[in-house]
Design a protein around this motif. Structure first.
Motif, short mmCIF file in Angstrom:
data_model
loop_
_atom_site.label_atom_id
_atom_site.label_comp_id
_atom_site.label_asym_id
_atom_site.label_seq_id
_atom_site.Cartn_x
_atom_site.Cartn_y
_atom_site.Cartn_z
N GLU A 24 0.81 -1.22 0.00
CA GLU A 24 0.00 0.00 0.00
C GLU A 24 0.84 1.27 0.00
O GLU A 24 0.32 2.37 -0.13
CB GLU A 24 -0.93 -0.01 1.21
N SER A 25 2.16 1.13 0.15
CA SER A 25 3.04 2.30 0.21
C SER A 25 3.35 2.82 -1.18
O SER A 25 3.40 2.08 -2.15
CB SER A 25 4.35 1.93 0.91
N ARG A 26 3.58 4.12 -1.24
CA ARG A 26 4.03 4.75 -2.47
C ARG A 26 5.40 5.36 -2.20
O ARG A 26 5.66 5.87 -1.11
CB ARG A 26 3.07 5.84 -2.92
N TRP A 27 6.28 5.29 -3.19
CA TRP A 27 7.63 5.80 -3.06
C TRP A 27 7.61 7.26 -2.59
O TRP A 27 8.41 7.67 -1.76
CB TRP A 27 8.34 5.66 -4.40
N GLU A 28 6.68 8.04 -3.09
CA GLU A 28 6.59 9.45 -2.74
C GLU A 28 6.24 9.68 -1.27
O GLU A 28 6.51 10.75 -0.72
CB GLU A 28 5.55 10.15 -3.62
N ASP A 29 5.62 8.68 -0.64
CA ASP A 29 5.22 8.81 0.77
C ASP A 29 6.38 8.52 1.73
O ASP A 29 6.28 8.83 2.91
CB ASP A 29 4.07 7.84 1.09
N VAL A 30 7.43 7.95 1.22
CA VAL A 30 8.58 7.61 2.06
C VAL A 30 9.44 8.87 2.20
O VAL A 30 9.74 9.54 1.20
CB VAL A 30 9.41 6.47 1.41
N PRO A 31 9.83 9.22 3.42
CA PRO A 31 10.66 10.42 3.60
C PRO A 31 11.93 10.36 2.75
O PRO A 31 12.51 9.29 2.55
CB PRO A 31 11.02 10.39 5.10
N SER A 32 12.35 11.51 2.25
CA SER A 32 13.50 11.54 1.34
C SER A 32 14.76 10.97 1.99
O SER A 32 15.57 10.32 1.32
CB SER A 32 13.76 12.95 0.83
N SER A 33 14.93 11.17 3.29
CA SER A 33 16.12 10.62 3.96
C SER A 33 16.10 9.09 3.93
O SER A 33 17.14 8.45 3.77
CB SER A 33 16.22 11.13 5.39
N VAL A 34 14.93 8.50 4.05
CA VAL A 34 14.79 7.04 3.99
C VAL A 34 15.01 6.56 2.56
O VAL A 34 15.68 5.54 2.34
CB VAL A 34 13.42 6.59 4.53
N ARG A 35 14.49 7.28 1.59
CA ARG A 35 14.72 6.91 0.19
C ARG A 35 16.21 6.96 -0.14
O ARG A 35 16.73 6.05 -0.78
CB ARG A 35 13.93 7.84 -0.74
N ASP A 36 16.88 8.02 0.31
CA ASP A 36 18.32 8.13 0.05
C ASP A 36 19.09 6.99 0.69
O ASP A 36 19.99 6.41 0.08
CB ASP A 36 18.84 9.47 0.57
N GLU A 37 18.75 6.66 1.92
CA GLU A 37 19.45 5.57 2.61
C GLU A 37 19.16 4.23 1.94
O GLU A 37 20.04 3.37 1.84
CB GLU A 37 19.05 5.52 4.08
N SER A 38 17.94 4.03 1.45
CA SER A 38 17.61 2.76 0.79
C SER A 38 18.40 2.62 -0.51
O SER A 38 18.87 1.53 -0.83
CB SER A 38 16.11 2.64 0.54
N LYS A 39 18.57 3.71 -1.24
CA LYS A 39 19.39 3.66 -2.46
C LYS A 39 20.83 3.32 -2.11
O LYS A 39 21.47 2.51 -2.79
CB LYS A 39 19.32 4.99 -3.20
#
Length: 91
Positions: A24-39
């Motif tokens: 149910e999650s969307r990439w845009e809903d994930v905080p940018s700091s979490v997106r950066d760390e996941s990359k």
């Protein structure tokens, strides 16, 4: 086998909750700091896999088992030193 231990059964508990959350999650809903760390984490594990695949021990695993998931998992950890680099210890 499902999380309940029943073959083909429905997942329950924490596994089902996590699966629902991810579905149910969307990439845009994930905080940018979490997106950066996941990359960063994905690039890290990819680098470990690519380097580890050249290790003699991983070649032995590949010959003995031939299972890609096991081979890649072993390669990911063959040269993984996160336990010895204190700023990046995560487990």
């Amino acid at each position: 086998m499902g999380a309940s231990g029943e073959p083909g059964g429905r997942q329950s508990g924490i596994t089902a909750a996590l699966a629902r959350f991810l579905a149910e999650s969307r990439w845009e809903d994930v905080p940018s700091s979490v997106r950066d760390e996941s990359k960063r984490a994905l690039l890290n594990i990819l680098g470990c896999i690519l380097a580890g695949l050249r290790e003699p021990s991983i070649r032995l695993v590949a010959k003995a088992l031939g299972d890609r998931a096991v081979i890649l998992g072993a390669a990911a950890n063959a040269l993984d030193f996160d336990d010895t680099h204190l700023p990046t210890v995560i487990h």
